[in-house]
Structures are given as structure tokens and as C-alpha cells.
Design a protein around this motif. Structure first.
Motif, PDB file in Angstrom:
ATOM      1  N   GLU A 131       0.816  -1.221   0.000  1.00 39.71           N
ATOM      2  CA  GLU A 131       0.000   0.000   0.000  1.00 39.71           C
ATOM      3  C   GLU A 131       0.852   1.275   0.000  1.00 39.71           C
ATOM      4  O   GLU A 131       0.643   2.177   0.817  1.00 39.71           O
ATOM      5  N   SER A 160      -1.596  -3.162  -3.512  1.00 37.79           N
ATOM      6  CA  SER A 160      -2.389  -1.946  -3.389  1.00 37.79           C
ATOM      7  C   SER A 160      -3.868  -2.220  -3.601  1.00 37.79           C
ATOM      8  O   SER A 160      -4.248  -3.063  -4.416  1.00 37.79           O
ATOM      9  N   ASP A 185      -5.622   0.339  -4.553  1.00 35.51           N
ATOM     10  CA  ASP A 185      -5.904   1.320  -5.596  1.00 35.51           C
ATOM     11  C   ASP A 185      -5.648   0.691  -6.958  1.00 35.51           C
ATOM     12  O   ASP A 185      -4.514   0.603  -7.421  1.00 35.51           O
TER      13      ASP A 185
END
Length: 237
Positions: free
Chosen positions: A158, A189, A191
């Protein structure tokens, strides 16, 4: 670069990770994705020999990570705040890491000059202890520490979380540049845009197992968004 064989981690009756075989080649940027509890952090912790495997092994450059520490000399990593020393300032921590890698003060100053667009000078030059830093500045400190020593292998969990947009973009470009120079990277991650924006290959974990392992392409982000979107739909039915 990395070979995983029959790797399993079991906590009491729960299997946190079960990987039959996984190979990671030099210069690959692996985007590791999955929901909370999918096994991502367990996998990274096993790669770094932070926890003991129930079965199987991890080899980095053909060396079992549980039986030698040679791989640590060329591996840079940052998973969370526990990697930091809370009662040091950021500069003191980076100075400490630099010494571990045999860098002198001049080497560190050159490194900080080259990376100043990532961190700014507000906390590197300050006297605030790491424990009192914002989450974003803690992450910046840890990421900088992982980059010290010019690693051949970079492992980040992350890394884009809590970073400002400029720092996020700098880090994306830095990871890609390092890969071009020969570095292998594993980036976990949540994202999806960031991870598909930098990765050459996507590995998805679910319930501790690999459910997708594909070369990154123009359609990968859309496919991942659909996969996780469909899970939301299932929950709403």
C-alpha cells in the motif's frame, strides 16, 4: 528472481495462504491485488521471512529466505509502520538505514537531493519524531528507507496510501524507472488505477489463493473493476 513452491500459512484452523507455484522474473513489476484478508500481507511477510511458513518455501535468487540472509543485502521493503523506529526523526532513521547499507553521509545527501520532489523538506529537515508524523509522512519515510541501498528487489505494501498526488505520481514513475534499470518490484495496493498504471503483471489473491495471474494490458483495469463490482452485486442480491 523469486520462486514460490507449495507455500502455505495456517493459523490454527484457518488457511491464510496456499500457493502451489509462483515465479517472478527479473524486472517484472507485480501488482498484488485483493480484498482485505485475501492473503496479500501474509504473502509479503513470507517473502521477507517475517513469519514462518507452515509448509513450502520462498527462494530469492535460488536461496531459501528462511535459511540465509544474503537476500536482505539487495532487498528494499516497507510494509507498515512497524518497519520504522518511532523515537527517531525521519532523517535519523534514513541515516540509520544508510549506514546499514554502507553509505556515508555524502551518499545519503545525494540520495535525498535526488528524491526531494517525493518528500519535500518539511519533515526530513524537522525535529519531529516519526511517532508524531502524519500517516503520509510515515509512509514517505518508510518508502525512502526501502529505496536506500539501490535494491535489486523492491517490496511495498500500500505505498500510495495517504500520499499527496505529486508524491503518488513521483513514486509511480520511480518504480517504472527502477524496473527499466533492472529492479524487480512487488507492489500491493487496493488502488486499482495506481497498480495497473505501473505493473507489468497482475496477481490477484482471494481466500489465500491466486485467482488471477495475467500480463497487464489496456483492458486489465476494466476487468478488475468488473470483478470486484460483481462481488458487490452478489452481496446486494
Amino acid at each position: 528472481m523469486i520462486q514460490v513452491e507449495k507455500l502455505t500459512k495456517v493459523y490454527k484452523t484457518k488457511t491464510a495462504l496456499s500457493l502451489d507455484n509462483l515465479s517472478i522474473q527479473p524486472q517484472e513489476i507485480i501488482g498484488l491485488v485483493g480484498n482485505n484478508g485475501a492473503g496479500k500481507t501474509t504473502f509479503l511477510s513470507l517473502l521477507l521471512d517475517l513469519i514462518e511458513a507452515s509448509e513450502g518455501k520462498v527462494e530469492i535468487k535460488e536461496e531459501d529466505v528462511s535459511k540465509t540472509e544474503d537476500w536482505k543485502k539487495f532487498t528494499g521493503s516497507f510494509l507498515d509502520d512497524t518497519f520504522l523506529v518511532p523515537f527517531m526523526t525521519s532523517y535519523e532513521y534514513l541515516e540509520f538505514v544508510a549506514k546499514l547499507h554502507g553509505w556515508n553521509k555524502g551518499d545519503l545527501e545525494d540520495f535525498l537531493e535526488q528524491t526531494k520532489n517525493f518528500y519535500g523538506e518539511d519533515f526530513i529537515s524537522g525535529k519531529k519524531l516519526i511517532k508524531d508524523l502524519s500517516k503520509g509522512n510515515k509512509n514517505k519515510t518508510g518508502i525512502l528507507g526501502a529505496l536506500i541501498g539501490n535494491p535489486d528487489l523492491l517490496i511495498l505494501d500500500e505505498p500510495f496510501a495517504n500520499l499527496d498526488p505529486t508524491s503518488q505520481q513521483w513514486l509511480r514513475m520511480k518504480i517504472q524507472k527502477l524496473a527499466e534499470e533492472g529492479v524487480t518490484a512487488i507492489v500491493s495496493s487496493h488502488d486499482l488505477q495506481h497498480v495497473t498504471g505501473i505493473s507489468t503483471r497482475i496477481v490477484m489473491l482471494e481466500n489465500g489463493e491466486v485467482v488471477k495471474d495475467v500480463e497487464n494490458s489496456d483492458s486489465t483495469l476494466e476487468e478488475l473493476e468488473k470483478y470486484f463490482g460483481d462481488k458487490i452485486s452478489e452481496d446486494l442480491i
